[in-house]
Design a protein around this motif. Sequence first.
Motif, PDB file in Angstrom:
ATOM      1  N   GLN A   1      -4.588 -11.681   4.338  1.00 31.47           N
ATOM      2  CA  GLN A   1      -5.453 -10.971   5.076  1.00 31.47           C
ATOM      3  C   GLN A   1      -5.913  -9.744   3.925  1.00 31.47           C
ATOM      4  OE1 GLN A   1      -4.676  -9.642   9.005  1.00 31.47           O
ATOM      5  NE2 GLN A   1      -3.498  -8.065   8.380  1.00 31.47           N
ATOM      6  N   PRO A   2      -7.076  -9.143   4.021  1.00 32.12           N
ATOM      7  CA  PRO A   2      -7.222  -8.118   2.932  1.00 32.12           C
ATOM      8  C   PRO A   2      -6.452  -6.991   3.142  1.00 32.12           C
ATOM      9  CG  PRO A   2      -9.357  -8.743   4.079  1.00 32.12           C
ATOM     10  CD  PRO A   2      -8.219  -9.469   4.938  1.00 32.12           C
ATOM     11  N   VAL A   3      -6.007  -6.397   2.076  1.00 32.48           N
ATOM     12  CA  VAL A   3      -5.221  -5.216   1.900  1.00 32.48           C
ATOM     13  C   VAL A   3      -5.670  -4.032   0.909  1.00 32.48           C
ATOM     14  CG1 VAL A   3      -2.970  -6.531   2.473  1.00 32.48           C
ATOM     15  CG2 VAL A   3      -3.824  -6.194   0.016  1.00 32.48           C
ATOM     16  N   GLY A   4      -5.193  -3.041   1.248  1.00 28.72           N
ATOM     17  CA  GLY A   4      -5.834  -1.877   0.179  1.00 28.72           C
ATOM     18  C   GLY A   4      -5.492  -1.996  -1.198  1.00 28.72           C
ATOM     19  N   ARG A   5      -5.904  -1.098  -1.916  1.00 30.93           N
ATOM     20  CA  ARG A   5      -5.683  -1.159  -3.466  1.00 30.93           C
ATOM     21  C   ARG A   5      -4.076  -1.149  -3.637  1.00 30.93           C
ATOM     22  NH1 ARG A   5      -8.310   2.858  -8.049  1.00 30.93           N
ATOM     23  NH2 ARG A   5      -7.055   1.869  -9.779  1.00 30.93           N
ATOM     24  N   TYR A   6      -3.432  -0.193  -2.860  1.00 30.02           N
ATOM     25  CA  TYR A   6      -2.082   0.014  -2.953  1.00 30.02           C
ATOM     26  C   TYR A   6      -1.481  -0.500  -1.537  1.00 30.02           C
ATOM     27  CZ  TYR A   6      -3.214   3.098  -6.813  1.00 30.02           C
ATOM     28  OH  TYR A   6      -3.643   3.647  -8.031  1.00 30.02           O
ATOM     29  N   VAL A   7      -0.401  -1.409  -1.735  1.00 31.04           N
ATOM     30  CA  VAL A   7       0.261  -1.977  -0.822  1.00 31.04           C
ATOM     31  C   VAL A   7       1.747  -1.217  -0.867  1.00 31.04           C
ATOM     32  CG1 VAL A   7       1.123  -3.912   0.624  1.00 31.04           C
ATOM     33  CG2 VAL A   7      -1.023  -4.049  -0.607  1.00 31.04           C
ATOM     34  N   ILE A   8       1.982  -0.479   0.344  1.00 29.75           N
ATOM     35  CA  ILE A   8       3.322   0.298   0.458  1.00 29.75           C
ATOM     36  C   ILE A   8       4.120  -0.543   1.300  1.00 29.75           C
ATOM     37  CG2 ILE A   8       4.412   2.398   1.269  1.00 29.75           C
ATOM     38  CD1 ILE A   8       1.451   3.428   1.380  1.00 29.75           C
ATOM     39  N   HIS A   9       5.306  -0.991   0.863  1.00 27.82           N
ATOM     40  CA  HIS A   9       6.430  -1.672   1.379  1.00 27.82           C
ATOM     41  C   HIS A   9       7.523  -0.664   1.718  1.00 27.82           C
ATOM     42  CE1 HIS A   9       4.974  -5.998   1.343  1.00 27.82           C
ATOM     43  NE2 HIS A   9       4.605  -5.493   0.282  1.00 27.82           N
ATOM     44  N   ILE A  10       7.630  -0.211   2.965  1.00 30.48           N
ATOM     45  CA  ILE A  10       8.611   0.714   3.131  1.00 30.48           C
ATOM     46  C   ILE A  10      10.083  -0.107   3.645  1.00 30.48           C
ATOM     47  CG2 ILE A  10       9.727   2.613   4.715  1.00 30.48           C
ATOM     48  CD1 ILE A  10       6.881   3.558   4.903  1.00 30.48           C
ATOM     49  N   CYS A  11      11.164   0.163   3.120  1.00 30.72           N
ATOM     50  CA  CYS A  11      12.407  -0.590   3.568  1.00 30.72           C
ATOM     51  C   CYS A  11      12.943  -0.096   4.797  1.00 30.72           C
ATOM     52  CB  CYS A  11      13.482  -0.628   2.321  1.00 30.72           C
ATOM     53  SG  CYS A  11      14.847  -1.733   2.853  1.00 30.72           S
ATOM     54  N   ASP A  12      13.023  -1.140   5.862  1.00 30.63           N
ATOM     55  CA  ASP A  12      13.671  -0.614   6.923  1.00 30.63           C
ATOM     56  C   ASP A  12      15.050  -1.372   7.156  1.00 30.63           C
ATOM     57  OD1 ASP A  12      13.031  -3.041   7.534  1.00 30.63           O
ATOM     58  OD2 ASP A  12      11.758  -2.523   9.230  1.00 30.63           O
ATOM     59  N   SER A  13      15.902  -1.688   6.059  1.00 28.71           N
ATOM     60  CA  SER A  13      17.078  -2.305   6.394  1.00 28.71           C
ATOM     61  C   SER A  13      18.031  -1.159   6.768  1.00 28.71           C
ATOM     62  CB  SER A  13      17.596  -2.489   4.814  1.00 28.71           C
ATOM     63  OG  SER A  13      17.831  -1.475   4.075  1.00 28.71           O
TER      64      SER A  13
ATOM     65  N   LEU B   1       3.277  -1.446   5.251  1.00 24.93           N
ATOM     66  CA  LEU B   1       4.090  -2.492   5.761  1.00 24.93           C
ATOM     67  C   LEU B   1       5.495  -2.207   5.707  1.00 24.93           C
ATOM     68  CD1 LEU B   1       2.186  -5.163   3.751  1.00 24.93           C
ATOM     69  CD2 LEU B   1       1.676  -5.061   6.105  1.00 24.93           C
ATOM     70  N   THR B   2       6.315  -2.819   6.375  1.00 22.64           N
ATOM     71  CA  THR B   2       7.709  -2.623   6.374  1.00 22.64           C
ATOM     72  C   THR B   2       8.284  -3.958   5.642  1.00 22.64           C
ATOM     73  OG1 THR B   2       8.212  -3.910   8.405  1.00 22.64           O
ATOM     74  CG2 THR B   2       7.934  -1.405   8.562  1.00 22.64           C
ATOM     75  N   ASN B   3       9.483  -3.597   5.215  1.00 22.82           N
ATOM     76  CA  ASN B   3      10.271  -4.840   4.507  1.00 22.82           C
ATOM     77  C   ASN B   3      11.658  -4.763   4.860  1.00 22.82           C
ATOM     78  OD1 ASN B   3      11.373  -6.512   2.287  1.00 22.82           O
ATOM     79  ND2 ASN B   3       9.397  -6.310   1.214  1.00 22.82           N
ATOM     80  N   ALA B   4      12.132  -5.903   5.126  1.00 20.19           N
ATOM     81  CA  ALA B   4      13.593  -5.952   5.539  1.00 20.19           C
ATOM     82  C   ALA B   4      14.511  -5.603   4.364  1.00 20.19           C
ATOM     83  CB  ALA B   4      13.803  -7.361   6.194  1.00 20.19           C
TER      84      ALA B   4
ATOM     85  N   MET C   1       8.392   0.290  -1.992  1.00 17.12           N
ATOM     86  CA  MET C   1       7.858  -0.311  -3.155  1.00 17.12           C
ATOM     87  C   MET C   1       6.193  -0.026  -2.855  1.00 17.12           C
ATOM     88  SD  MET C   1       8.078  -4.372  -4.346  1.00 17.12           S
ATOM     89  CE  MET C   1       7.204  -5.191  -3.211  1.00 17.12           C
ATOM     90  N   VAL C   2       5.512   0.310  -4.132  1.00 20.05           N
ATOM     91  CA  VAL C   2       4.056   0.255  -4.160  1.00 20.05           C
ATOM     92  C   VAL C   2       3.645  -0.282  -5.270  1.00 20.05           C
ATOM     93  CG1 VAL C   2       2.115   1.990  -4.214  1.00 20.05           C
ATOM     94  CG2 VAL C   2       4.161   2.764  -2.992  1.00 20.05           C
ATOM     95  N   GLY C   3       3.077  -1.681  -5.013  1.00 13.55           N
ATOM     96  CA  GLY C   3       2.497  -2.731  -5.824  1.00 13.55           C
ATOM     97  C   GLY C   3       3.792  -3.308  -6.343  1.00 13.55           C
ATOM     98  N   GLU C   4       4.048  -3.279  -7.538  1.00 12.88           N
ATOM     99  CA  GLU C   4       5.474  -3.668  -8.242  1.00 12.88           C
ATOM    100  C   GLU C   4       6.310  -2.562  -8.602  1.00 12.88           C
ATOM    101  OE1 GLU C   4       4.013  -6.219 -11.297  1.00 12.88           O
ATOM    102  OE2 GLU C   4       3.136  -7.728 -10.126  1.00 12.88           O
ATOM    103  N   ASP C   5       6.048  -1.345  -8.129  1.00 13.02           N
ATOM    104  CA  ASP C   5       6.815  -0.061  -8.424  1.00 13.02           C
ATOM    105  C   ASP C   5       7.593  -0.017  -7.468  1.00 13.02           C
ATOM    106  OD1 ASP C   5       5.564   0.162 -11.204  1.00 13.02           O
ATOM    107  OD2 ASP C   5       4.063   1.330 -10.105  1.00 13.02           O
ATOM    108  N   HIS C   6       8.972   0.380  -7.719  1.00 13.10           N
ATOM    109  CA  HIS C   6       9.873   0.766  -6.818  1.00 13.10           C
ATOM    110  C   HIS C   6      10.151   2.181  -6.694  1.00 13.10           C
ATOM    111  CE1 HIS C   6      11.801  -3.301  -5.436  1.00 13.10           C
ATOM    112  NE2 HIS C   6      10.855  -3.608  -6.220  1.00 13.10           N
ATOM    113  N   PHE C   7      10.510   2.791  -5.752  1.00  9.84           N
ATOM    114  CA  PHE C   7      10.739   4.166  -5.634  1.00  9.84           C
ATOM    115  C   PHE C   7      11.952   4.333  -4.627  1.00  9.84           C
ATOM    116  CE2 PHE C   7       6.352   3.705  -6.345  1.00  9.84           C
ATOM    117  CZ  PHE C   7       6.163   4.617  -7.437  1.00  9.84           C
ATOM    118  N   GLU C   8      13.089   5.196  -5.197  1.00  8.69           N
ATOM    119  CA  GLU C   8      14.083   5.358  -4.434  1.00  8.69           C
ATOM    120  C   GLU C   8      14.775   6.506  -4.197  1.00  8.69           C
ATOM    121  OE1 GLU C   8      16.049   2.820  -7.556  1.00  8.69           O
ATOM    122  OE2 GLU C   8      15.951   1.075  -6.556  1.00  8.69           O
ATOM    123  N   HIS C   9      15.566   6.741  -3.194  1.00  7.93           N
ATOM    124  CA  HIS C   9      16.394   8.205  -3.113  1.00  7.93           C
ATOM    125  C   HIS C   9      15.217   8.870  -2.398  1.00  7.93           C
ATOM    126  CE1 HIS C   9      20.310   7.133  -4.906  1.00  7.93           C
ATOM    127  NE2 HIS C   9      19.624   6.866  -5.908  1.00  7.93           N
ATOM    128  N   LEU C  10      14.235   8.618  -1.652  1.00  9.88           N
ATOM    129  CA  LEU C  10      13.084   9.118  -1.056  1.00  9.88           C
ATOM    130  C   LEU C  10      13.473  10.156  -0.072  1.00  9.88           C
ATOM    131  CD1 LEU C  10      10.846   6.095  -0.544  1.00  9.88           C
ATOM    132  CD2 LEU C  10      10.469   7.587  -2.151  1.00  9.88           C
TER     133      LEU C  10
END
Length: 176
Positions: A80-92, A127-130, A142-151
């Motif tokens: 389905q349509p998504v925004g310009r930037y898709v944010i995947h927040i890790c919920d592991s 979105l969440t990501n496992a 992760m936003v697009g293909e970029d990963h961000f850590e120690h948030l």
Amino acid sequence: MEIQQLDYRSYLTSDEINAIEHEVAIMGARHAAGIEALKLVQKNRGWISDDSLYAIADILQMPASQLEGIATFYNLIYRQPVGRYVIHICDSISCYLTGYQQVSSAIKAHLGIEYGQTTEDGMFTLLTNACLGSCDKAPAMMVGEDHFEHLTPATAVGILQELREQSSQDSPNSNE
């Protein structure tokens, strides 16, 4: 899924067709290029519509239902349509134990949306990501293909503000 046929030549661009055929050549079997074909078309169009799915199934000579199974299993294919930037927040569990909830709450409050929603301006989808594979650097997103850590809540919101600022500078009407 309803059985439908769509001639890929009338729907996909020549660049998309060439890129898919290149992936088929690498994979050695048409159906093996399913994920890559979905990713290629999504990169150009933002998401995989039903028509896109039917056209990809046609070029790969496979049933659309089989490709739909691939598309719905792989969580980075958007049906389905998504925004310009898709944010995947890790919920592991690693992210959960290191501050995921505070980061998540800060992002939701900053954007004014919940998981599965897109901001009114179409800029961000949340979105969440496992698992993002950053357990030793949690919490992560992760936003697009970029990963961000120690948030932290502040760094996560800062990243989104920076993306919005960059986007407004890229806009042709940004000086108005």
